[in-house]
Structures are given as structure tokens and as C-alpha cells.
Write an enzyme that holds these catalytic residues in place. Sequence first.
Site, mmCIF file in Angstrom:
data_model
loop_
_atom_site.group_PDB
_atom_site.id
_atom_site.type_symbol
_atom_site.label_atom_id
_atom_site.label_comp_id
_atom_site.label_asym_id
_atom_site.label_seq_id
_atom_site.Cartn_x
_atom_site.Cartn_y
_atom_site.Cartn_z
ATOM 1 N N TYR A 131 0.834 -1.210 0.000
ATOM 2 C CA TYR A 131 0.000 0.000 0.000
ATOM 3 C C TYR A 131 0.869 1.262 0.000
ATOM 4 C CZ TYR A 131 -3.992 -3.017 1.170
ATOM 5 O OH TYR A 131 -4.966 -3.978 1.158
ATOM 6 N N TYR A 160 -11.714 -1.378 -0.198
ATOM 7 C CA TYR A 160 -11.915 -1.073 1.234
ATOM 8 C C TYR A 160 -10.766 -0.236 1.755
ATOM 9 C CZ TYR A 160 -8.544 -4.216 3.709
ATOM 10 O OH TYR A 160 -7.426 -4.808 4.258
ATOM 11 N N ARG A 161 -9.703 -0.158 0.981
ATOM 12 C CA ARG A 161 -8.464 0.475 1.423
ATOM 13 C C ARG A 161 -7.578 0.500 0.197
ATOM 14 N NH1 ARG A 161 -4.875 -3.379 5.362
ATOM 15 N NH2 ARG A 161 -3.057 -2.070 5.642
#
Lengths: 541, 120
Positions: free
Chosen positions: A121, A498-499
Site C-alpha cells: 500500500y 476497502y483500502r
Amino acid sequence: MSLDLDRRGLLGAGLAGAASIGLGTGASAASPAPLAPGRSMADFAGAMKAFRGVVGAEWVFGDEEAVAPYDKAYIPDPAHRYKPVGAVCPQSLEEVQAIVRIANQYRQPLWTVSTGKNMGYGMTSPATPGQVVLDLKRMNRILEVDAELGTCLLEPGVTYQQLKDYLDENRIPLWIDVPTVGPIASPVGNTLDRGVGYTPYGEHFMFQCGMEVVLPSGEVMRTGMGSIKGSTAWQAFKWGYGPYLDGLFTQSNFGIVTKMGLWLMPRPPVYKPFMVRHGEMADVPRIIEAMRPLRVSNLVANCNLMMSASYQLAMFKRRNEIVPDGAPLDDASVKKAAKANGLGMWNTYFALYGTDETIAGVEPIIRASLSASGGEVLTAAEMGDNPWFHHHQTLMQGGLNLDEIGLLRWRGSGGGLAWFAPVAAARGVEAERQTALARQIVESHGFDYTAAYAIGWRDLHHIIALLFDKADAAEHARADACYKDLVVRFGAQGWASYRTGVNSMDLVARQYGEVNRRFNATLKHAIDPNGILSPGKSGII
Amino acid sequence: MTRSMLIMLAAALPLPAMPALAQQGGAPAVATPVHQALGQVLPKRSPEQVYAKVCGYCHGRNVGPIILGRGLPAEAVHYIVRHGQNAMPAFRPTEITPAELDALSPWVSQSPARKEEHGQ
Ligand SMILES: Cc1cc2nc3c(=O)[nH]c(=O)nc-3n(C[C@H](O)[C@H](O)[C@H](O)COP(=O)(O)OP(=O)(O)OC[C@H]3O[C@@H](n4cnc5c(N)ncnc54)[C@H](O)[C@@H]3O)c2cc1C
């Protein structure tokens, strides 16, 4: 033009040329690290000097070599845009407050991380240029553990490893719940990005209780019961009074969390892990339809991982052991390799927690419905020391390992990973459509469908690991394009993440709509008028 | 040693071809526990402890290459810890402190191979 647009218009317009006055900001002729929009070298130098006065020169990093550990990420970033300009590492609440005051004075943005292992991420890379990483890893005190209530209070730099060691050494019969990379990541960081784990406490934010937050003004706020003098319920009662505030500090840039309460699961007398093996890629809807009632009723209480064979193989194998380099990863080859390793095309892991009697009571019901879906229901008795079974057996009891880092070596010299994690309701038809769409997109860009579904209480997180060789420039560029394609084309079907990573925060925020975006921006501008906390996080500027 | 030499050396580290044994997960080889008291920050760890709590989860366990018993230059170890290497993330001075890394790098360089490690 709104304030929002003004701020956003400045994105990426930062000044280059830090090297020219010898500040060692990570700038070099080849790849200058830009400063934040509108900031001068004097502002930056002033802020860094003042930071040194707070934490000592040894905990402020500004030159290229010193910032290097903050600059390593797995995500696609062919233009190397997500580059921090420095780092500052406090060890106390008071130091954080002092840093925030300085940041306001010099308008120097800070990108907050707890343990900074947001792998796939963006790790510690900021979403916009010119940010100094606010690295809270040195704040790693375990402040309280209440063995009776099953709660703890932690600072952000405490790793899952530290917490587990503390519980084990002090013989406290409480479990932790880990993401698959527990040893080097943190309960606070993971929970703030709303991460997941695999015991019944796997939806981490649900088991969070009470926060201490440094606001952009430098003031300290406690959520829930934490602001009541003498309260003993800060870690026991989540909601406090009035609007529930804790959610505002997750996946956001409204504050710096300096303490967090969490609930810990009592170690059950009996723990029994299972694997359900299905033979075909096309079994997706059958598996979800069989699992949903078990999850909704909580007969199966943990977050299940339904792992594709290709994801599982990628953990411990290299791609060219399955198919020759350059060849597509065809189902027949995957199936053959899976079979040779005791795996099916889908492998769904769940566990039962309780006593011998409670497990004996529910196991036949669960076995019956999973067998009816065409799966083989297997336990340690059949799987023995199978490495994949062992990995999931470890995870579902909050055990620690880093086995899944092996994914990063799947292709070539590896080192490239971006998680694409769209959400759906837990329905077979949705998963079937998602799998078909994801395969079509990744394969059209020359990548593999290495994916899993995390089956939540009523939802699916479709966890797609976009694996690529970061050392190969062309492949790196393709991965970047592929990721964007995934976000956009899933979004068109009503499926959003979701992210997400720093490479796509803005893109995903736009999918959640302008009203939501404006609301977040309004809050942001009200509480952080100088825009100093993590600009760009979740697309909020 | 120059930076480019370090990178070359690091790149030459072979990666494990495939798991040698069906043995994954669980705690890495035993080191003395790190005692962290309530309300205190993590104390300085010995090289054995850092290896057990960080490096040893991947190296020698089929995820990363074996690094013990290979006489890797301490400078290369130091460099790779701070910069990462392909699949390996970088570790910041807040995660493995400068003092811990100063002790860890020569320790990795000089430690003998461990029988229980596998993968390369
Ligand atoms: C192979 C592999 C497997 C993985 N498996 C999982 C998994 O099973 N589940 C899962 O959830 N993730 C998983 N991840 C993703 C990621 O590595 C973990 O989520 C990890 O826990 C996040 O890093 P961290 O804990 O160091 O948090 P950090 O990086 O410290 O924090 C994450 C983000 O939260 C915000 N934040 C952090 N601290 C603060 C603070 N104090 N105040 C305000 N905001 C803050 C920041 O935006 C930050 O970027 C996996 C990654 C890899 C490579």
C-alpha cells in the site's frame, strides 16, 4: 473556485532543487525530492532544524542516504512520485505535540506512520510531495494489559511481536490477532488502516476501544470514556457520548493517534483449524454460498481466507517452476502443481474455537454444508505438516510468521506488489463476477490472477495481489496501468476498494462520490487549516 | 566498499529456488527473550534477538536466502538492511536501531550456518 480545488491544484507543484543549497533533502540531480507546494527551502530548513531541537539530531533524517529506508516501497510508482523529503522520529506525546506546532509554524506537512510496514500500500511513502514522515516506531510502550477484561492500551510503535512476547512472557492467556505480516507490523497502524486478521477478532477496528489523538492544533483529545477524569472504562466501552469519533481517525488525516485501546480474545480451551479443498476455479460461488450462513450465524466465527491455488503457490514457489517464463499461467498447470502440494484450486481456511463439547456440537453441521458444496473438509489429521496448512493454522490463532512475503519473489527478481481489494456483499454470484472480471483485466496486462477472498461477517474483501518484477521497467509500467484499470473497471460495476495504496488514493476517493469527498474536505479544512497532517491520505487534501 | 559494489554483491545473492522442506511457520531458532516491561520502550536487543524477531522469519525459512554462514561482508548486510533488496523491505533506524545494526552486521557476517535453516 473552492478552497478544496485550490489546495488540490497545488498537488505536485512543489519546488525541486533542494540539493542546490546543500540541505541534503534526498534531492539529487537525477531525481530531486520536491518540497511541499508553496514551501521554500528556508521553510523546510527551519522546520528540520526545529525538529532536531525536539528529538535530537540523530532522530531527524534529511539527506538522501538517511531517507533511503523511508523510500522503499513495493507499489508501482514508475515516475517515483511518492517520495518523502525527510523523517522525524519522536518518542513521547510531548515531542509529537512540539513537532505539530513546528509543522504549523513552517507549514511543513507530516506523513504519519506507526510501524510503517504498510506493504503493498506504499510502506512509508507519502501520497503527495514534500512530506516529512512522522515515524512513531520509537513510541513503543505497552501501557496496560488487563487480563480480566481482555484489553490493552498501546503506543503506535508496538509491533504484534512485542505484544505477543509480552503476553507470553507474563503468561497472560490472551491472544493477539495478526495480519499475515505480524512480526514487523503494528496493532495500531493496522487498525488505523482498518486492516484484517484471521481469528474471531479479525475485523480489527471492531475490537478497538478508545484513542488518544494529537489534533492538528497540537491539542490532545481522548475518545470514548478517555476524557472522563477517573473513568475505568476507557478500554471497556467503545462509544462514549455524542458523535462517535474514533472512526474519524482511521484511514484519514485528521489527527495523530498516540495511544489506542484494543480488545484481546481469551485463549480458548480448544482450537481446531480446518481447510476446505475445492477442485475447480469455477467453484467460487458454491464456496461463498456455503460459507455465508455459517458466518452470518457466527457458527464459524473467524474471518475465513479462501485462497486461490495460484496465490498459495506464489507464497513458496516461483512462477517458472509452474510454467515457463513468458507463458500464461494456465489452469491445467496450476492445478497440477496444486495437487502435487496437497492443494485444491480454492483452499478455504476456518477454525473452531471453544471446548471439546461445543466443537463436537457444531462441527457436524459445518462439515455437512461444506461437503455439500463439493469441498473436502480437512484437518491437521489429514494435512499434517503441509506448509500451507501450517501457515494458516498459525494465522488463525494469532501466530506470527512472514511466509507470505514469499509472494514478492513470484516473478523475476520480484519486489513489486500492489494490493487491489474491492469489497462485495458475501454472495456467490458477486464473487463469481468479480473473479471473472479480475482475471480478464490482469491477464490482459500480462499478469496473473493471484487472489484470495477474505470472507467477513457479511462481506467479501477480494484480495488481489498484483505481483510484478519491479526491476523490469516495462513490467513496472504495465503494473501501474493494470492497477488503474482494475480500480476503474471494478468501480464501474459498483465495486470499490476497502483500502488502497498511495498510488491510487485520489482515484478511489473519487469513486466514493463528491458529497463524501466535500464532507471530508470540509472537516479537514476546519481542523487542519494549514494542511499539515498527511495531505492526500484517502484523497483528502 | 562503494555503493555500486554493495549492490552488485547483494544482487549476486542467490534466491532460494524452492522450499527444501515442508517446514514453515512457528518461531525462529530460540534466542533469549527480549524483556519489555510495562510502560517502557523496547530495550536494546542483541544480534541474536534481532535475528530471531526480524530477519529469521524469512532468511533460512524458504522466504529469503540463507545469510548465516556465508561470510557476507558486514557492510553489505548493513546496506541491505537500510535499503531493502527486491522482495526485502528496508528497515529504518527506528525499527533496528543504529546500535543494534552495528552489532548485527558483523554478527551476520561471522555467524556459522544453522542446520535447521533451509531454502538455499
Ligand atoms: C505479504 C503481505 C501480506 C499482508 N497481509 C495483510 C493482512 O492479512 N491484513 C492486513 O490488514 N494487511 C496485510 N498486509 C498489508 C500491511 O502490510 C499490513 O496491513 C500492515 O499491518 C500495515 O502496516 P503497519 O502495521 O506498519 O501500519 P502503518 O504503516 O504504520 O500504518 C498504516 C497507515 O495508517 C495510518 N496511520 C498509522 N499510524 C497512524 C497514527 N498513529 N495516527 C494516524 N494515522 C496513522 C497511516 O495512513 C499509515 O499509512 C500485507 C502485506 C503483505 C506484503
